[in-house]
Design a protein around this motif. Sequence first.
Motif, mmCIF file in Angstrom:
data_model
loop_
_atom_site.group_PDB
_atom_site.id
_atom_site.type_symbol
_atom_site.label_atom_id
_atom_site.label_comp_id
_atom_site.label_asym_id
_atom_site.label_seq_id
_atom_site.Cartn_x
_atom_site.Cartn_y
_atom_site.Cartn_z
ATOM 1 N N ALA A 1 0.827 -1.210 0.000
ATOM 2 C CA ALA A 1 0.000 0.000 0.000
ATOM 3 C C ALA A 1 0.860 1.258 0.000
ATOM 4 C CB ALA A 1 -0.931 -0.012 1.210
ATOM 5 N N LEU A 2 1.996 1.216 0.684
ATOM 6 C CA LEU A 2 2.891 2.374 0.684
ATOM 7 C C LEU A 2 3.489 2.613 -0.701
ATOM 8 C CD1 LEU A 2 4.679 1.884 4.128
ATOM 9 C CD2 LEU A 2 3.131 3.752 3.492
ATOM 10 N N VAL A 3 3.676 1.548 -1.464
ATOM 11 C CA VAL A 3 4.100 1.718 -2.859
ATOM 12 C C VAL A 3 2.982 2.381 -3.658
ATOM 13 C CG1 VAL A 3 4.760 0.506 -4.973
ATOM 14 C CG2 VAL A 3 5.704 -0.219 -2.776
ATOM 15 N N ASP A 4 1.745 1.923 -3.447
ATOM 16 C CA ASP A 4 0.602 2.488 -4.175
ATOM 17 C C ASP A 4 0.413 3.970 -3.882
ATOM 18 O OD1 ASP A 4 0.170 -0.036 -5.171
ATOM 19 O OD2 ASP A 4 -1.403 -0.543 -3.722
ATOM 20 N N VAL A 5 0.731 4.372 -2.657
ATOM 21 C CA VAL A 5 0.554 5.773 -2.297
ATOM 22 C C VAL A 5 1.756 6.615 -2.719
ATOM 23 C CG1 VAL A 5 1.586 5.959 0.012
ATOM 24 C CG2 VAL A 5 -0.585 7.090 -0.457
ATOM 25 N N GLY A 6 2.795 5.966 -3.230
ATOM 26 C CA GLY A 6 3.961 6.685 -3.713
ATOM 27 C C GLY A 6 4.991 7.007 -2.655
ATOM 28 N N ALA A 7 4.887 6.371 -1.494
ATOM 29 C CA ALA A 7 5.811 6.683 -0.405
ATOM 30 C C ALA A 7 7.123 5.932 -0.513
ATOM 31 C CB ALA A 7 5.151 6.373 0.936
ATOM 32 N N VAL A 8 7.126 4.783 -1.178
ATOM 33 C CA VAL A 8 8.348 3.991 -1.341
ATOM 34 C C VAL A 8 8.459 3.578 -2.805
ATOM 35 C CG1 VAL A 8 8.377 3.157 1.038
ATOM 36 C CG2 VAL A 8 7.137 1.872 -0.680
ATOM 37 N N PRO A 9 9.678 3.338 -3.285
ATOM 38 C CA PRO A 9 9.876 3.157 -4.726
ATOM 39 C C PRO A 9 9.548 1.774 -5.261
ATOM 40 C CG PRO A 9 11.980 3.084 -3.583
ATOM 41 C CD PRO A 9 10.956 3.437 -2.554
ATOM 42 N N ALA A 10 9.668 0.727 -4.442
ATOM 43 C CA ALA A 10 9.514 -0.628 -4.975
ATOM 44 C C ALA A 10 8.826 -1.509 -3.945
ATOM 45 C CB ALA A 10 10.877 -1.218 -5.342
ATOM 46 N N HIS A 11 8.134 -2.532 -4.456
ATOM 47 C CA HIS A 11 7.436 -3.452 -3.564
ATOM 48 C C HIS A 11 8.439 -4.269 -2.749
ATOM 49 C CE1 HIS A 11 3.256 -2.943 -4.906
ATOM 50 N NE2 HIS A 11 3.781 -2.680 -6.093
ATOM 51 N N PRO A 12 8.287 -4.290 -1.439
ATOM 52 C CA PRO A 12 9.184 -5.111 -0.610
ATOM 53 C C PRO A 12 8.779 -6.579 -0.684
ATOM 54 C CG PRO A 12 7.544 -4.070 0.779
ATOM 55 C CD PRO A 12 7.312 -3.546 -0.626
ATOM 56 N N VAL A 13 9.686 -7.452 -0.308
ATOM 57 C CA VAL A 13 9.401 -8.889 -0.210
ATOM 58 C C VAL A 13 9.512 -9.257 1.265
ATOM 59 C CG1 VAL A 13 10.064 -11.204 -0.927
ATOM 60 C CG2 VAL A 13 10.312 -9.282 -2.522
ATOM 61 N N ILE A 14 8.367 -9.417 1.917
ATOM 62 C CA ILE A 14 8.351 -9.591 3.371
ATOM 63 C C ILE A 14 7.644 -10.876 3.785
ATOM 64 C CG2 ILE A 14 7.722 -8.532 5.574
ATOM 65 C CD1 ILE A 14 7.554 -5.844 4.121
ATOM 66 N N ASP A 15 6.524 -11.184 3.153
ATOM 67 C CA ASP A 15 5.644 -12.275 3.580
ATOM 68 C C ASP A 15 6.351 -13.626 3.501
ATOM 69 O OD1 ASP A 15 3.481 -13.750 4.334
ATOM 70 O OD2 ASP A 15 2.373 -13.499 2.461
ATOM 71 N N ARG A 16 6.431 -14.329 4.631
ATOM 72 C CA ARG A 16 7.041 -15.655 4.668
ATOM 73 C C ARG A 16 6.732 -16.314 6.012
ATOM 74 N NH1 ARG A 16 10.999 -11.855 5.111
ATOM 75 N NH2 ARG A 16 12.429 -11.903 6.896
#
Length: 448
Positions: free
Chosen positions: A247-262
């Motif tokens: 969601a932070l990527v969608d709002v333009g706050a961060v540049p790239a999608h993180p890989v976190i879920d595991r």
Amino acid sequence: MRPLRSRARGLQLLTVALGLSLLGIFVPADADDPTPVPRRPPGPTRVMLAGDSITQGRAGDFTYRYWLWRGLRDAGADIDLVGPRQDLAQGSTSYLDPGFDRDHAALFGSKTAYHLLLVTDEIRTYRPDVVVLMIGFNDLRVRSPEETAANVRTYVERVRAADPEVDLVIGQVTTGMSLSSGVELLPNETSTLNALLAEVVDELTTSRSQVVLARTAEGWEPGIHTWDGVHPTPTGETRIAQRMGDALVDVGAVPAHPVIDRAVPWPATYAVSGVGRNRRITLSWDGTLVDGWAGRVRYRLVAPEAGPWRTTSWAAGSSRTLRHLRAGGTYELQVQARRRAMIGGWSAAVRVEAEGRVPRAVRRTTVVWRTKRLRVRWREAAAASTYTVAYRTRTRRGTWTAWRTTTRARSIARLAVPRRAARVQVRITGHNGYLAGRARTVRSVRPR
């Protein structure tokens, strides 16, 4: 201190308007700026994470904040988490890993009304670029989904009243379930609230202040992602963090999608101490450091001989006593942490001696010959649980030979002795586990 974005934007609009007026071009006061204006001045993106226990966490948690911060940094984002708190529930600071930016604006057990009272001052004090709000499950216990959604709407409006250019991420309310019965908790209310939150997001998004929905409820399975049906395990924390990061990527706050879920195990362990006494060992641990509610013990004998591992059943509390151990034996022990459905790791091993009393010498010993066999009788010795009987004859040249071990007090034992033995001497020793008392040697007798 960074200048407020609203002030910077106002100065830029004024400069453009003055320039155009010199060219004789009239610009209405509410016209959009035709030139691209950076929404944020240089520096890290300031993010305020607000909510209830899902966001704050409790002792022995990583929290989803930890995974989000790590994931965003790994994705190249320059993030500064802001807010009035750094603690876990009840003021604890016992994070499983405290090595991250711990600032936040969440409180265990809080509802939307609580955050409505504080949000204006929080925005003015901590000046976030983005506010991430995940709240509502506690509200549904006391108010309707419609009332809860209305409070979220008011929250967004108060954020914008304090700073019109703050973006917001609204997290869906995750579903709950009773892990013992499998019955969902407030399923209709949760579903209705999430639908209403989607409407709030669609209605309140503007070009100056975006509102994005974080789909934290999608794919959420309480049996996998929670330890009590509501609060997330480390695996559940990574799932929430992934949805918030997207969601932070969608709002333009961060540049790239993180890989976190595991999948992440709960690595919590107890700090254990032990005391041995009277063939018992009592282990104690401080479960509050990881909010552990139960433990089980595994132990083994390591001296004077080695034994196999044995494991006890689970028991609530912060101590456990092992009984009927071998006195004088040294045991290696570990405790495994547990919080409801979440099982942690084994503690560091501790070694404790199962202390006990050294038996006294046996009393009133008699040795007689009857029917060509030797009979030995004695009175029990204090603290002795077993007795060893040895004998020696002149033909053995004074070497003691083990005869038998018995647990019976005042026992009668029989021994066939070679007829050529001139005399037989008997020695009786009481034992308490590995602790041997003083041996009692009985006078020599002649075989008959």
